[in-house]
Structure formats: C-alpha cells, structure tokens
Design a protein around this motif. Structure first.
Motif, PDB file in Angstrom:
ATOM      1  N   GLY A  31       0.839  -1.199   0.000  1.00  0.00           N
ATOM      2  CA  GLY A  31       0.000   0.000   0.000  1.00  0.00           C
ATOM      3  C   GLY A  31       0.872   1.246   0.000  1.00  0.00           C
ATOM      4  N   VAL A  32       0.494   2.186  -0.836  1.00  0.00           N
ATOM      5  CA  VAL A  32       1.285   3.402  -0.979  1.00  0.00           C
ATOM      6  C   VAL A  32       0.384   4.613  -0.803  1.00  0.00           C
ATOM      7  CG1 VAL A  32       2.665   4.787  -2.579  1.00  0.00           C
ATOM      8  CG2 VAL A  32       2.894   2.310  -2.588  1.00  0.00           C
ATOM      9  N   ARG A  33       0.836   5.572   0.003  1.00  0.00           N
ATOM     10  CA  ARG A  33       0.154   6.861   0.132  1.00  0.00           C
ATOM     11  C   ARG A  33       1.199   7.947  -0.044  1.00  0.00           C
ATOM     12  NH1 ARG A  33      -3.203   7.250   5.525  1.00  0.00           N
ATOM     13  NH2 ARG A  33      -1.076   7.168   6.276  1.00  0.00           N
ATOM     14  N   VAL A  34       0.904   8.880  -0.894  1.00  0.00           N
ATOM     15  CA  VAL A  34       1.805   9.999  -1.125  1.00  0.00           C
ATOM     16  C   VAL A  34       1.099  11.257  -0.642  1.00  0.00           C
ATOM     17  CG1 VAL A  34       3.082  11.329  -2.846  1.00  0.00           C
ATOM     18  CG2 VAL A  34       2.845   8.852  -3.106  1.00  0.00           C
ATOM     19  N   PHE A  35       1.735  11.971   0.259  1.00  0.00           N
ATOM     20  CA  PHE A  35       1.158  13.189   0.804  1.00  0.00           C
ATOM     21  C   PHE A  35       1.612  14.392  -0.006  1.00  0.00           C
ATOM     22  CE2 PHE A  35       1.419  10.147   4.261  1.00  0.00           C
ATOM     23  CZ  PHE A  35       0.127  10.197   4.758  1.00  0.00           C
ATOM     24  N   ARG A  36       0.854  15.483   0.127  1.00  0.00           N
ATOM     25  CA  ARG A  36       1.231  16.717  -0.567  1.00  0.00           C
ATOM     26  C   ARG A  36       2.626  17.140  -0.133  1.00  0.00           C
ATOM     27  NH1 ARG A  36      -1.589  21.548   0.476  1.00  0.00           N
ATOM     28  NH2 ARG A  36      -2.035  20.705   2.516  1.00  0.00           N
ATOM     29  N   SER A  37       3.348  17.718  -1.050  1.00  0.00           N
ATOM     30  CA  SER A  37       4.691  18.184  -0.719  1.00  0.00           C
ATOM     31  C   SER A  37       4.613  19.451   0.130  1.00  0.00           C
ATOM     32  CB  SER A  37       5.495  18.454  -1.988  1.00  0.00           C
ATOM     33  OG  SER A  37       4.894  19.496  -2.719  1.00  0.00           O
TER      34      SER A  37
END
Length: 93
Positions: A31-37
């Motif tokens: 599972g991958v989650r990318v948050f706002r930079s």
C-alpha cells in the motif's frame, strides 16, 4: 532496504519517473500513500532563550564541566550561531 536497493541511479534523476510511480513500483504490495509536498526552508529554530533553558537543566557539576575559558560556549550545528553564557547564571543554591 532490499526493495530500495533495486532502484537504479537513473530512476532517481529521470524526470519521467515521478515519486508516485517509483513508490508504487517498490511498495505496491504494502500500500502506498503519497502526501502533498511541503516546501523546505533553510531556517533554524535555535535561540539564546532555548539554549539558556537547556543549560538551566544542567547540574552544578555539568555546568562546571561545560565551562571553558571562564564561560560556556554553545555553537548551533545547523546555523553556526555562537552563544556565550556566564556560568554564574546557572549556579544552583
């Protein structure tokens, strides 16, 4: 670490391989989650007051051990600001 070891150096600099794509390739099974930079600033949060507060927590022996040439000299490793204190400020009575 084993998964990170599979990254090719060219993938890290290739503008067509975005962070999301690279993370998905490495970790899609977990599972991958990318948050706002968030922008990163070169800014230090040290201050004379903060350092003074830390030194106030020192024992008399630690103050004595920290004293060199009649003073306590603290240099911030991030911004290189030098703070000088009189050991008498921290004498516990």
């Amino acid at each position: 670490l084993a998964l990170l070891g599979t990254i090719e150096p060219t993938e890290l600099i290739d503008p067509t391989v975005g962070a999301e794509r690279l993370l998905y390739r490495l970790f899609h099974e977990h599972g991958v989650r990318v948050f706002r930079s968030v922008p990163v600033d070169y800014q230090c949060s040290c201050s004379r007051e903060k350092i003074h507060g830390i030194l106030q927590g020192f024992s008399a022996e630690e103050i004595k051990d920290s004293t060199e040439e009649g003073g306590i000299h603290v240099a911030c490793e991030f911004c290189s600001t030098q703070y000088d204190f009189d050991p008498a400020e921290f004498v516990v009575e």
